[in-house]
Scaffold this active site. Structure first.
Site, mmCIF file in Angstrom:
data_model
loop_
_atom_site.group_PDB
_atom_site.id
_atom_site.type_symbol
_atom_site.label_atom_id
_atom_site.label_comp_id
_atom_site.label_asym_id
_atom_site.label_seq_id
_atom_site.Cartn_x
_atom_site.Cartn_y
_atom_site.Cartn_z
ATOM 1 N N SER A 21 25.882 17.421 89.229
ATOM 2 C CA SER A 21 24.438 17.301 89.449
ATOM 3 C C SER A 21 23.962 16.122 88.601
ATOM 4 O O SER A 21 24.625 15.748 87.631
ATOM 5 C CB SER A 21 23.726 18.594 89.054
ATOM 6 N N GLU A 23 20.640 14.039 86.656
ATOM 7 C CA GLU A 23 19.278 14.136 86.127
ATOM 8 C C GLU A 23 18.613 12.763 86.102
ATOM 9 O O GLU A 23 19.216 11.775 85.688
ATOM 10 C CB GLU A 23 19.337 14.727 84.713
ATOM 11 N N ASP A 115 9.092 19.984 73.897
ATOM 12 C CA ASP A 115 8.853 19.567 72.513
ATOM 13 C C ASP A 115 7.358 19.394 72.295
ATOM 14 O O ASP A 115 6.609 19.135 73.230
ATOM 15 C CB ASP A 115 9.617 18.275 72.226
ATOM 16 N N HIS A 158 20.289 24.509 68.670
ATOM 17 C CA HIS A 158 18.986 23.844 68.761
ATOM 18 C C HIS A 158 18.519 23.594 67.324
ATOM 19 O O HIS A 158 18.695 24.452 66.449
ATOM 20 C CB HIS A 158 17.989 24.739 69.516
ATOM 21 N N ASN A 170 18.761 33.860 71.866
ATOM 22 C CA ASN A 170 17.752 33.176 72.683
ATOM 23 C C ASN A 170 18.296 32.887 74.082
ATOM 24 O O ASN A 170 17.612 33.104 75.088
ATOM 25 C CB ASN A 170 17.304 31.877 71.999
ATOM 26 N N ARG A 173 18.263 36.035 75.971
ATOM 27 C CA ARG A 173 16.898 36.402 76.420
ATOM 28 C C ARG A 173 16.543 35.665 77.706
ATOM 29 O O ARG A 173 15.937 36.202 78.608
ATOM 30 C CB ARG A 173 15.881 36.016 75.328
ATOM 31 N N GLN A 185 22.710 20.579 76.275
ATOM 32 C CA GLN A 185 22.389 19.308 75.633
ATOM 33 C C GLN A 185 23.674 18.478 75.657
ATOM 34 O O GLN A 185 24.771 19.045 75.637
ATOM 35 C CB GLN A 185 21.942 19.589 74.184
ATOM 36 N N GLN A 221 20.238 3.383 70.729
ATOM 37 C CA GLN A 221 19.220 4.372 71.121
ATOM 38 C C GLN A 221 19.809 5.780 71.132
ATOM 39 O O GLN A 221 19.153 6.748 70.770
ATOM 40 C CB GLN A 221 18.681 4.046 72.510
ATOM 41 N N PHE A 225 18.254 9.004 69.141
ATOM 42 C CA PHE A 225 17.846 10.226 69.845
ATOM 43 C C PHE A 225 18.705 11.417 69.409
ATOM 44 O O PHE A 225 18.212 12.526 69.231
ATOM 45 C CB PHE A 225 17.921 10.003 71.362
ATOM 46 N N HIS A 275 26.849 18.090 84.675
ATOM 47 C CA HIS A 275 25.481 17.595 84.877
ATOM 48 C C HIS A 275 25.393 16.251 84.159
ATOM 49 O O HIS A 275 25.654 16.168 82.948
ATOM 50 C CB HIS A 275 24.483 18.591 84.268
ATOM 51 N N ARG A 281 20.235 5.319 86.224
ATOM 52 C CA ARG A 281 21.169 4.251 86.598
ATOM 53 C C ARG A 281 22.374 4.885 87.279
ATOM 54 O O ARG A 281 22.830 5.950 86.878
ATOM 55 C CB ARG A 281 21.658 3.513 85.366
HETATM 56 P P1 FAD Z 1 13.817 27.560 73.948
HETATM 57 O O1 FAD Z 1 15.023 28.033 74.654
HETATM 58 O O2 FAD Z 1 12.555 28.318 74.156
HETATM 59 O O3 FAD Z 1 14.172 27.562 72.381
HETATM 60 C C1 FAD Z 1 13.639 26.624 71.478
HETATM 61 C C2 FAD Z 1 13.772 27.138 70.052
HETATM 62 O O4 FAD Z 1 12.862 28.199 69.861
HETATM 63 C C3 FAD Z 1 15.154 27.683 69.709
HETATM 64 O O5 FAD Z 1 15.475 27.315 68.386
HETATM 65 C C4 FAD Z 1 14.965 29.189 69.834
HETATM 66 O O6 FAD Z 1 15.881 29.896 69.036
HETATM 67 C C5 FAD Z 1 13.533 29.356 69.371
HETATM 68 N N1 FAD Z 1 12.879 30.532 69.971
HETATM 69 C C6 FAD Z 1 13.014 30.966 71.254
HETATM 70 N N2 FAD Z 1 12.261 32.077 71.458
HETATM 71 C C7 FAD Z 1 11.642 32.318 70.277
HETATM 72 C C8 FAD Z 1 10.713 33.314 69.846
HETATM 73 N N3 FAD Z 1 10.283 34.281 70.671
HETATM 74 N N4 FAD Z 1 10.263 33.264 68.557
HETATM 75 C C9 FAD Z 1 10.689 32.275 67.726
HETATM 76 N N5 FAD Z 1 11.577 31.320 68.063
HETATM 77 C C10 FAD Z 1 12.037 31.334 69.327
HETATM 78 N N6 FAD Z 1 12.116 18.459 77.272
HETATM 79 C C11 FAD Z 1 11.031 18.051 77.973
HETATM 80 O O7 FAD Z 1 9.958 17.906 77.412
HETATM 81 N N7 FAD Z 1 11.127 17.804 79.331
HETATM 82 C C12 FAD Z 1 12.274 17.968 80.019
HETATM 83 O O8 FAD Z 1 12.318 17.733 81.230
HETATM 84 C C13 FAD Z 1 13.439 18.403 79.305
HETATM 85 N N8 FAD Z 1 14.610 18.609 79.928
HETATM 86 C C14 FAD Z 1 15.685 19.118 79.232
HETATM 87 C C15 FAD Z 1 16.858 19.426 79.924
HETATM 88 C C16 FAD Z 1 17.963 19.958 79.242
HETATM 89 C C17 FAD Z 1 19.211 20.289 80.022
HETATM 90 C C18 FAD Z 1 17.896 20.158 77.833
HETATM 91 C C19 FAD Z 1 19.095 20.687 77.088
HETATM 92 C C20 FAD Z 1 16.731 19.854 77.139
HETATM 93 C C21 FAD Z 1 15.610 19.351 77.824
HETATM 94 N N9 FAD Z 1 14.408 19.079 77.177
HETATM 95 C C22 FAD Z 1 13.301 18.642 77.896
HETATM 96 C C23 FAD Z 1 14.298 19.242 75.729
HETATM 97 C C24 FAD Z 1 13.748 20.641 75.313
HETATM 98 O O9 FAD Z 1 12.437 20.796 75.791
HETATM 99 C C25 FAD Z 1 13.791 20.725 73.795
HETATM 100 O O10 FAD Z 1 15.103 20.767 73.339
HETATM 101 C C26 FAD Z 1 12.940 21.812 73.163
HETATM 102 O O11 FAD Z 1 12.916 21.587 71.748
HETATM 103 C C27 FAD Z 1 13.447 23.230 73.370
HETATM 104 O O12 FAD Z 1 13.311 23.648 74.664
HETATM 105 P P2 FAD Z 1 14.178 24.915 75.181
HETATM 106 O O13 FAD Z 1 13.835 25.190 76.557
HETATM 107 O O14 FAD Z 1 15.581 24.707 74.809
HETATM 108 O O15 FAD Z 1 13.508 26.040 74.212
#
Ligand code: FAD
Length: 304
Positions: A21, A23, A115, A158, A170, A173, A185, A221, A225, A275, A281
């Site tokens: 896939s 992205e 984020d 994370h 997490n 969940r 990641q 870069q 990152f 993925h 590119r």
């Molecule tokens: P979560 O899975 O919700 O977890 C984030 C953190 O919060 C973890 O440390 C977890 O342990 C903690 N946590 C979870 N639930 C709770 C709770 N109830 N109480 C306290 N802590 C908790 N970012 C973008 O902005 N746009 C994108 O399109 C994008 N695409 C991505 C695609 C992939 C494949 C990946 C791996 C990352 C992507 N990201 C994107 C980055 C992502 O948004 C960040 O890494 C962000 O910091 C965490 O998102 P998550 O969905 O992993 O969060």
């Protein structure tokens, strides 16, 4: 490497059982739009299982994601997956976006927390009327319609997770809320991925966990990152790119070799789904897919 494994690489041919896939990110200008669409056209014949489009919390980025996904639906035979985050929107707003996607025929969402608006590394505070974490968003999406829902996974933790128990809990969940696949990641050490997979499976998580592969377009870069998102840069990787800052051609060849080595080693370890973070590119990703045995599908199959 055992003999059987060695042969496995050579079996990767026209009937490769590898699935990929891709992205993309929504383009910000007409020029970027043109290069995105040329990448999409180049990669489409490889028949990816889906293509995903990233999402930013700001209003204009949101719009661009929607526009890009819509264009993929209208103008290609690809199955788009729209990324969606919890940041900066109420539940009602996010639910409306999900319904819009359903209405235009999208059936796959990559559900993320996102984020903070201030940027990667700033403290995250859930919006009071919004979805707080990705697990809440997954639950919300599944309530609306029967979407395929992918979520994130972190083979190196994370950055906000205190330890592996927190991390795996997490992920669990998110799966319990209805996630059907996790995409990791990007990482460069396959041993780390394998150790992560052992933890995931030991926790009873049985959805597909698809490794995210980053072909390195710009090493500088990537270092910046990676420091923010928690991916480690091994010493051997830095050495491979050392001295190539101004040598674009060689850098590209090295990037392709490094990513090919990584994916072929993962195949030897039993991985069949990948993925790719394409950075909009096609060149590196296409070459790596070719090495994985993927070939352009016959035209009638693409049209179907
Ligand atoms: P979560 O899975 O919700 O977890 C984030 C953190 O919060 C973890 O440390 C977890 O342990 C903690 N946590 C979870 N639930 C709770 C709770 N109830 N109480 C306290 N802590 C908790 N970012 C973008 O902005 N746009 C994108 O399109 C994008 N695409 C991505 C695609 C992939 C494949 C990946 C791996 C990352 C992507 N990201 C994107 C980055 C992502 O948004 C960040 O890494 C962000 O910091 C965490 O998102 P998550 O969905 O992993 O969060």
């Amino acid at each position: 490497m055992q003999t059987a494994d060695k042969f496995r690489r050579f079996e990767l041919g026209a009937d490769s059982d590898v699935s990929v896939s891709f992205e993309f990110f929504p383009p910000k200008s007409e020029k970027m739009e043109a290069s995105l669409w040329s990448a999409v056209q180049r990669l489409e014949p490889l028949a990816p299982s889906f293509v995903s489009v990233t999402y930013g919390a700001g209003g204009s980025t949101r719009e661009r994601t929607h526009r890009t996904v819509k264009r993929l639906v209208d103008e290609t035979g690809l199955a788009p997956a729209a990324h969606l985050t919890c940041v900066g929107s109420s539940r009602d707003e996010v639910d409306a976006i999900v319904r819009d996607y359903h209405d235009i025929g999208v059936r796959h969402i990559v559900a993320l927390r996102g984020d903070p608006l201030e940027g990667l590394g700033a403290r995250y505070t859930p919006q009071p009327d919004g979805y707080a974490y990705a697990s809440d968003l997954v639950e919300g999406i599944r309530r609306i319609a029967d979407f395929e829902v992918s979520v994130s996974a972190y083979p190196e933790l994370h950055p906000e997770s205190a330890d592996w128990t927190v991390e795996i809990d997490n992920l669990k969940r998110k799966v319990d809320a209805g996630a059907t696949r996790a995409i990791t990641q990007y990482f460069f050490e396959n041993d780390m991925f394998e150790t992560f997979m052992e933890k995931v499976r030991a926790a009873g998580i049985d959805i597909p966990i698809v490794p995210g592969i980053l072909p390195i377009v710009n090493f500088e870069q990537t270092m910046v990152f990676s420091a923010k998102c928690g991916t480690s840069i091994p010493h051997w990787l830095a050495r491979r790119f050392a001295g190539l800052d101004k040598d674009v051609e060689t850098r590209k060849l090295v990037a392709s070799a490094v990513a090919c080595e990584q994916v072929l080693d993962l195949v030897d370890r039993g991985v069949s789904d990948f993925h790719f973070y394409t950075m909009n590119r096609a060149d590196l990703t296409y070459a790596i897919c070719h090495m994985l045995g993927l070939r352009p599908a016959p035209e009638e199959k693409q049209a179907a």
